[in-house]
Design a protein around this motif. Structure first.
Motif, mmCIF file in Angstrom:
data_model
loop_
_atom_site.group_PDB
_atom_site.id
_atom_site.type_symbol
_atom_site.label_atom_id
_atom_site.label_comp_id
_atom_site.label_asym_id
_atom_site.label_seq_id
_atom_site.Cartn_x
_atom_site.Cartn_y
_atom_site.Cartn_z
ATOM 1 N N GLY A 78 0.807 -1.214 0.000
ATOM 2 C CA GLY A 78 0.000 0.000 0.000
ATOM 3 C C GLY A 78 0.832 1.253 0.000
ATOM 4 N N SER A 79 1.956 1.222 0.732
ATOM 5 C CA SER A 79 2.850 2.387 0.773
ATOM 6 C C SER A 79 3.471 2.646 -0.597
ATOM 7 N N ALA A 80 3.856 1.569 -1.282
ATOM 8 C CA ALA A 80 4.450 1.721 -2.616
ATOM 9 C C ALA A 80 3.434 2.285 -3.596
ATOM 10 N N ILE A 81 2.190 1.816 -3.511
ATOM 11 C CA ILE A 81 1.146 2.351 -4.392
ATOM 12 C C ILE A 81 0.939 3.833 -4.126
ATOM 13 N N GLY A 82 0.961 4.217 -2.848
ATOM 14 C CA GLY A 82 0.846 5.633 -2.511
ATOM 15 C C GLY A 82 1.982 6.456 -3.089
ATOM 16 N N ASP A 83 3.188 5.878 -3.126
ATOM 17 C CA ASP A 83 4.352 6.600 -3.664
ATOM 18 C C ASP A 83 4.262 6.787 -5.173
ATOM 19 N N ILE A 84 3.706 5.786 -5.868
ATOM 20 C CA ILE A 84 3.704 5.875 -7.335
ATOM 21 C C ILE A 84 2.488 6.612 -7.896
ATOM 22 N N LEU A 85 1.453 6.829 -7.078
ATOM 23 C CA LEU A 85 0.233 7.466 -7.583
ATOM 24 C C LEU A 85 0.493 8.840 -8.209
ATOM 25 N N PRO A 86 1.175 9.777 -7.505
ATOM 26 C CA PRO A 86 1.385 11.084 -8.138
ATOM 27 C C PRO A 86 2.233 11.003 -9.402
ATOM 28 N N LEU A 87 3.162 10.050 -9.450
ATOM 29 C CA LEU A 87 4.005 9.889 -10.636
ATOM 30 C C LEU A 87 3.179 9.368 -11.809
ATOM 31 N N ALA A 88 2.273 8.425 -11.528
ATOM 32 C CA ALA A 88 1.393 7.911 -12.582
ATOM 33 C C ALA A 88 0.467 9.003 -13.097
ATOM 34 N N VAL A 89 -0.064 9.808 -12.185
ATOM 35 C CA VAL A 89 -0.942 10.912 -12.594
ATOM 36 C C VAL A 89 -0.153 11.923 -13.430
ATOM 37 N N GLY A 90 1.117 12.124 -13.072
ATOM 38 C CA GLY A 90 1.959 13.039 -13.843
ATOM 39 C C GLY A 90 2.077 12.628 -15.296
ATOM 40 N N ILE A 91 2.206 11.320 -15.543
ATOM 41 C CA ILE A 91 2.246 10.831 -16.928
ATOM 42 C C ILE A 91 0.865 10.929 -17.560
ATOM 43 N N ALA A 92 -0.165 10.581 -16.792
ATOM 44 C CA ALA A 92 -1.520 10.562 -17.342
ATOM 45 C C ALA A 92 -1.979 11.938 -17.808
#
Length: 223
Positions: free
Chosen positions: A2-16
């Protein structure tokens, strides 16, 4: 995990939220070969995101791992470098934004989209996802977050899948919507394209600034 998913969420949104690939997808959807080129572009876009994030995940997984509370100087330095790179790109985007009332220029390759084949569209999608400096930095940040979390193969694959799905969503949604209802989607897509063209630089500057600061903060915390 869950912590890793929280870390990658803003980065994924940045690409999206990247306007350029969305504009490219919309132009393909409004072109004579809408179905084949848009599906090819979407396939390349998803593949590029997945390959870049997976490569950096594998690379960062070999970094020395300690306890959760131990300093991680190598990870910290990489996060600081990635954050600084995003801040630099944010500054370039902000300084390059068009003056009010001025029609912003689009990349020259967009002029050839009407004549593009599905294969070339796939290659273009891959390059925009995996080689574009901004997306490469965001993918590297995601891979670093996943690899340094030491989750194991299965959970890491799940986090990578979540990252890829979120990052690809902004291209996937208009393509799927158009394929499902092409006549009704043409006008809304054209309006969206116009808005993205005029607000591309501002959107990306703010987004890169926020994500860059977040990465620098995480880097400082890992020392």
């Amino acid at each position: 995990m869950g912590s890793a998913i929280g870390d990658i969420l803003p980065l994924a949104v940045g690409i999206a939220i990247s306007p350029i690939p969305i504009i490219a997808a919309i132009l393909m959807l409004l072109s004579p070969r809408a179905r084949s080129t848009s599906v090819g572009f979407l396939g390349g876009w998803v593949l590029g995101i997945a390959v870049a994030a997976t490569a950096f995940t594998l690379l960062s997984a070999v970094l020395p791992q300690g306890d959760a509370d131990d300093p991680k100087p190598i990870t910290a330095v990489m996060q600081l470098v990635l954050g600084a790179g995003l801040l630099f790109l944010a500054l370039r985007q902000w300084r390059g934004r068009p003056a009010p009332g001025v029609e912003p220029p689009l990349p020259k390759w967009m002029a050839g989209i009407d004549a593009m084949t599905a294969g070339r569209a796939l290659g273009l999608g891959f390059l925009l996802a995996a080689v574009n400096p901004k997306n490469l930095l965001l993918g590297a940040g995601a891979g670093l977050a996943i690899g340094s979390a030491a989750l194991g193969a299965g959970p890491s694959a799940v986090v990578l899948l979540v990252f890829t799905l979120i990052a690809a969503a902004s291209v996937a949604v208009p393509v799927i919507a158009y394929l499902a209802a092409s006549e009704r989607m043409a006008a809304p897509l054209e309006r969206l394209r116009g808005w993205l063209v005029h607000n591309n630089a501002t959107v990306m500057a703010v987004l890169l600034l926020v994500i860059g600061v977040v990465l620098i903060g995480k880097g400082v915390g890992n020392f």
